[in-house]
Design a protein around this motif. Structure first.
Motif, PDB file in Angstrom:
ATOM      1  N   VAL A   3      -0.765 -10.738 -70.530  1.00 39.75           N
ATOM      2  CA  VAL A   3       0.285 -10.510 -69.537  1.00 39.75           C
ATOM      3  C   VAL A   3      -0.317 -10.698 -68.156  1.00 39.75           C
ATOM      4  O   VAL A   3      -1.365 -10.126 -67.836  1.00 39.75           O
ATOM      5  N   VAL A   4       0.346 -11.521 -67.329  1.00 38.08           N
ATOM      6  CA  VAL A   4      -0.061 -11.756 -65.948  1.00 38.08           C
ATOM      7  C   VAL A   4       1.063 -11.258 -65.047  1.00 38.08           C
ATOM      8  O   VAL A   4       2.237 -11.589 -65.262  1.00 38.08           O
ATOM      9  N   LEU A   5       0.734 -10.438 -64.059  1.00 32.06           N
ATOM     10  CA  LEU A   5       1.714  -9.906 -63.110  1.00 32.06           C
ATOM     11  C   LEU A   5       1.786 -10.868 -61.930  1.00 32.06           C
ATOM     12  O   LEU A   5       0.807 -11.036 -61.186  1.00 32.06           O
ATOM     13  N   ALA A   6       2.941 -11.499 -61.744  1.00 29.14           N
ATOM     14  CA  ALA A   6       3.121 -12.508 -60.695  1.00 29.14           C
ATOM     15  C   ALA A   6       4.091 -11.971 -59.655  1.00 29.14           C
ATOM     16  O   ALA A   6       5.198 -11.561 -59.980  1.00 29.14           O
ATOM     17  N   ALA A   7       3.671 -11.975 -58.384  1.00 24.37           N
ATOM     18  CA  ALA A   7       4.489 -11.477 -57.280  1.00 24.37           C
ATOM     19  C   ALA A   7       4.741 -12.610 -56.293  1.00 24.37           C
ATOM     20  O   ALA A   7       3.903 -13.500 -56.113  1.00 24.37           O
ATOM     21  N   PHE A  38      10.738 -17.758 -60.927  1.00 30.31           N
ATOM     22  CA  PHE A  38      11.215 -17.506 -59.565  1.00 30.31           C
ATOM     23  C   PHE A  38      12.354 -18.447 -59.176  1.00 30.31           C
ATOM     24  O   PHE A  38      13.179 -18.105 -58.316  1.00 30.31           O
ATOM     25  N   ASN A  39      12.453 -19.637 -59.771  1.00 25.79           N
ATOM     26  CA  ASN A  39      13.636 -20.470 -59.551  1.00 25.79           C
ATOM     27  C   ASN A  39      14.880 -19.796 -60.116  1.00 25.79           C
ATOM     28  O   ASN A  39      15.960 -19.847 -59.504  1.00 25.79           O
ATOM     29  N   ASP A  40      14.740 -19.159 -61.306  1.00 26.43           N
ATOM     30  CA  ASP A  40      15.868 -18.397 -61.862  1.00 26.43           C
ATOM     31  C   ASP A  40      16.248 -17.243 -60.952  1.00 26.43           C
ATOM     32  O   ASP A  40      17.442 -16.946 -60.750  1.00 26.43           O
ATOM     33  N   GLU A  41      15.249 -16.573 -60.367  1.00 26.68           N
ATOM     34  CA  GLU A  41      15.537 -15.479 -59.444  1.00 26.68           C
ATOM     35  C   GLU A  41      16.256 -15.988 -58.199  1.00 26.68           C
ATOM     36  O   GLU A  41      17.178 -15.346 -57.695  1.00 26.68           O
ATOM     37  N   GLY A  54      14.631 -24.689 -53.950  1.00 29.34           N
ATOM     38  CA  GLY A  54      13.990 -23.955 -55.032  1.00 29.34           C
ATOM     39  C   GLY A  54      12.676 -23.332 -54.582  1.00 29.34           C
ATOM     40  O   GLY A  54      12.343 -23.297 -53.387  1.00 29.34           O
ATOM     41  N   PHE A  55      11.929 -22.834 -55.562  1.00 33.41           N
ATOM     42  CA  PHE A  55      10.648 -22.189 -55.282  1.00 33.41           C
ATOM     43  C   PHE A  55       9.600 -23.280 -55.094  1.00 33.41           C
ATOM     44  O   PHE A  55       9.256 -24.003 -56.036  1.00 33.41           O
ATOM     45  N   ASN A  56       9.066 -23.375 -53.874  1.00 37.52           N
ATOM     46  CA  ASN A  56       8.142 -24.437 -53.498  1.00 37.52           C
ATOM     47  C   ASN A  56       6.729 -23.845 -53.439  1.00 37.52           C
ATOM     48  O   ASN A  56       6.296 -23.314 -52.414  1.00 37.52           O
ATOM     49  N   LEU A  57       5.992 -23.891 -54.556  1.00 42.31           N
ATOM     50  CA  LEU A  57       4.669 -23.263 -54.652  1.00 42.31           C
ATOM     51  C   LEU A  57       3.652 -24.028 -53.823  1.00 42.31           C
ATOM     52  O   LEU A  57       3.560 -25.249 -53.884  1.00 42.31           O
ATOM     53  N   HIS A  58       2.890 -23.224 -53.040  1.00 49.48           N
ATOM     54  CA  HIS A  58       1.824 -23.811 -52.216  1.00 49.48           C
ATOM     55  C   HIS A  58       0.452 -23.512 -52.830  1.00 49.48           C
ATOM     56  O   HIS A  58      -0.299 -24.417 -53.192  1.00 49.48           O
ATOM     57  N   GLN A  89       4.550 -19.777 -50.909  1.00 48.03           N
ATOM     58  CA  GLN A  89       5.354 -20.996 -50.824  1.00 48.03           C
ATOM     59  C   GLN A  89       4.963 -21.797 -49.589  1.00 48.03           C
ATOM     60  O   GLN A  89       4.400 -21.263 -48.630  1.00 48.03           O
ATOM     61  N   LYS A  90       5.287 -23.072 -49.625  1.00 53.85           N
ATOM     62  CA  LYS A  90       5.059 -23.904 -48.453  1.00 53.85           C
ATOM     63  C   LYS A  90       6.028 -23.517 -47.346  1.00 53.85           C
ATOM     64  O   LYS A  90       7.019 -22.839 -47.579  1.00 53.85           O
ATOM     65  N   ASP A  91       5.709 -23.926 -46.110  1.00 51.94           N
ATOM     66  CA  ASP A  91       6.577 -23.580 -44.974  1.00 51.94           C
ATOM     67  C   ASP A  91       7.983 -24.089 -45.238  1.00 51.94           C
ATOM     68  O   ASP A  91       8.228 -25.277 -45.442  1.00 51.94           O
ATOM     69  N   SER A  92       8.910 -23.183 -45.280  1.00 51.54           N
ATOM     70  CA  SER A  92      10.309 -23.532 -45.535  1.00 51.54           C
ATOM     71  C   SER A  92      11.175 -22.422 -44.967  1.00 51.54           C
ATOM     72  O   SER A  92      10.732 -21.597 -44.154  1.00 51.54           O
TER      73      SER A  92
END
Length: 621
Positions: A3-7, A38-41, A54-58, A89-92
């Protein structure tokens, strides 16, 4: 199962989700799973009028519980079960801001719309599961980890509030989003001047001991100013709650939640002013225009909502600590009972050892007595054996004397026989002599001497026979005496043999008793050694239990001190909050009055302009 806790941060609020994997994931699998969750969120939380995307991971950072800091995630080997990561996330449109990380929850397969409230926290399953940190037998909780001059792990003091200015600049966003000033990123421990945005590391990195209150306080970002649009978004999202749109009641509840004391009629009037299209609903655009008109009110609302969140967080921390202290006190009471039971067990073992020593001494005494009796029996047996040997020797001597007497008797009988034979021969000779005397009367004279001599020899033979008979009687008497002495010796020998048999039987009984006594001594000695070993183990266990009890008392005292620090920090925060709100209230009322006066003046001015235009139209001037 790993299990990994992702915030991450979405729409001005932090989210923390549990991501389950069958085995340790690669970075690609982790990123794909986190972005999908996080896209579902985002899809579930997006409101009408909000920017699309959407969720733009940096990049990703991982919390290191050993050093108490965030490090960049570069390899899957850095991951572990129940580790905490943070996704940037990237600057957005979604600007990152420092804030507490909430308790981890599992992501819903299909998240329902408007399923969470970012500000008003609700209890989560993780908080219920981890309200009481798990603790190992004989081992205390790890101390807080500090990093340089950064605040301590248990730092929960209230942030410094920003002064609210009545002057408006050209840009409302600039005046409302003025960042708080910090001399340096490092803040002293338990300083009341640090902000909620200061990082607070959890006590440990494992799921079993990460408190939700501590998890909710972790953030990899430093103290930064909250952008104006995020403040508006947060307040608007708070008004929305679980409803699709903001109405009059939600607007009124925001004033109640922020404890802004304004008359209900004035709140209704403010809502009517904000509702530009008069549809009894407040859109995000109308909320932005309302915020431009009342910057001080908006800033006060944001600060109070933030303070309310801090107060709830601190109270939740206090509740967790109260639960932990209660559990620790129960554990301490149980450990004290265990120590008392161990002391009683040790005392019982000591009593048992004392009793075993007494039994051992008694068994040794019995063994000594049995040995003494055995020695006496052996001596008695030896004496009886000596007596039997002596009696046997006497019997042999008597039998030898009897044999000699028998031999003498036989010799006497032989001599008597010989004497009788000679007497018979002499009698025959006498008869022949008498015959010859009768025949030879003529030779009487010659034979008278011979006859007299024969008679003398016959008399002598009879005397010899009598003497031999007397000797035979004496020999018979001696034989009888010898027989009596032999019988007496036999009787004595029988008695001695019976005494020897009895002594040997007693010796055997004494030997068996001595062996039993020796076995009992060995048994008692073995029991005493076992009791000594058990006593040593009991002493060691009692020492371990006392050490654990002392550790538990130290942990309990430390938790009570931490709880007192939290309670004092919460009390200080609430007192400062009340003082600041008391100072803000006149400013808010003044701003509302000025706005109302301005609106009245603008309405009056518009009326006068209309009348003036109407007058000009009528008069033609």
């Amino acid at each position: 199962m790993v299990v990994v806790l992702a915030a991450a941060e979405l729409f001005g609020s932090k989210l923390n989700r549990e991501l389950e994997f069958a085995q340790l994931p690669s970075l690609g699998e982790l990123k794909a799973r986190a972005v999908g969750v996080f896209n579902d969120e985002i899809s579930a939380r997006k409101r009408p009028g909000m920017p699309a995307g959407g969720f733009n991971l940096h990049y990703i950072q991982l919390f290191d519980p050993v050093n108490g800091r965030w490090t960049e995630l570069k390899s899957p080997s850095q991951l572990s079960d129940y580790c905490q990561i943070y996704l940037f996330q990237k600057d957005s449109w979604n600007k990152e801001s420092q804030g507490p990380i909430p308790s981890p929850t599992r992501p819903s397969p299909v998240p329902p719309p408007y399923a969470s409230r970012p500000i008003a926290r609700t209890s989560s399953p993780m908080r219920k599961q981890q309200g009481t940190p798990q603790r190992r037998i004989g081992s205390p909780l790890r101390k807080p980890v500090t990093r340089g001059a950064s605040p301590a792990i248990t730092n929960t003091a209230s942030p410094k509030r920003e002064p609210i200015s009545m002057t408006r600049s050209a840009s409302p966003a600039r005046s409302l989003a003025t960042p708080r000033k910090h001399s340096s990123p490092a803040v002293s421990r338990l300083s009341p001047a640090h902000t909620l945005a200061v990082i607070r590391a959890p006590s440990t990195a494992t799921r079993k001991s990460i408190s939700p209150a501590r998890m909710s306080s972790m953030s990899p970002t430093g103290p930064v100013a909250v952008p104006y649009n995020e403040k508006l978004t947060m307040l608007y999202t708070h008004m929305l709650g679980e409803k699709p749109q903001v109405g009059d009641e939600a607007f009124r509840q925001l004033f109640i939640k922020t404890r802004i004391n304004i008359e209900p009629l004035m709140i209704t009037k403010l809502f009517q002013q904000a509702d530009a299209n008069q549809d009894d609903l407040l859109s995000f655009g109308e909320w932005e225009r309302f915020a431009e008109q009342y910057p001080t009110l908006i800033e006060a609302m944001y600060v109070r909502i933030r303070d309310c969140m801090i107060d709830e967080e601190q109270k939740a921390d206090c509740e967790v600590f109260r639960s932990v202290i209660t559990d620790l006190e129960e554990d301490l009471h149980k450990e004290q009972c265990i120590v008392n039971e161990a002391e009683r067990h040790t005392a019982n073992i000591e009593d048992m050892i004392t009793k075993q020593k007494a039994d051992l001494d008694k068994a040794k005494g019995s063994e000594r007595n049995a040995k003494a009796v055995l020695d006496a029996s052996r001596q008695e047996t030896e004496r009886a054996r000596t007596t039997v040997n002596q009696r046997a020797a006497d019997l042999a001597h008597t039998q030898e004397a009897q044999n000699k007497q028998l031999q003498l008797q036989h010799e006497a009988q032989t001599r008597v026989g010989e004497a009788s034979y000679r007497a018979g021969e002499l009698a025959k000779e006498t008869e022949e002599a008498e015959k010859r005397l009768a025949e030879l009367r003529r030779m009487v004279e010659e034979q008278e001497e011979y006859l007299q001599m024969a008679r003398d020899r016959e008399e002598q033979g009879h005397q010899e026979v009598d003497a031999r008979n007397r000797d035979l009687d004496d020999a018979l008497q001696s034989l009888e005496i010898a027989k009596n002495e032999t019988q007496l010796a036999l009787d004595r020998l029988s008695v001695s043999e019976q005494a020897l048999t009895t002594a040997q039987a007693r010796e055997e009984e004494c030997g068996v008793s001595h062996l039993r006594s020796r076995d009992e001594v060995n048994k008692q000695t073995l029991k005493l050694e076992e009791c000594d070993q058990e006593l040593r183990i009991a002493f060691e266990r009692e020492a371990v239990l006392r050490s654990r009890l002392a550790d538990s008392e130290g942990i309990l005292n430390a938790k009570k001190q931490e709880y007192q620090v939290l309670a004092d920090a919460n009390a200080t925060h609430n007192m400062k909050r009340d003082q600041d709100e008391e100072k803000e209230q006149p400013l808010i009322e003044h701003e509302i009055r000025l706005r109302q006066q301005r609106m009245s003046l603008e309405a009056e001015e518009a009326k006068l302009r209309n009348e003036h235009r109407s007058f000009q139209t009528t008069t033609g001037r």
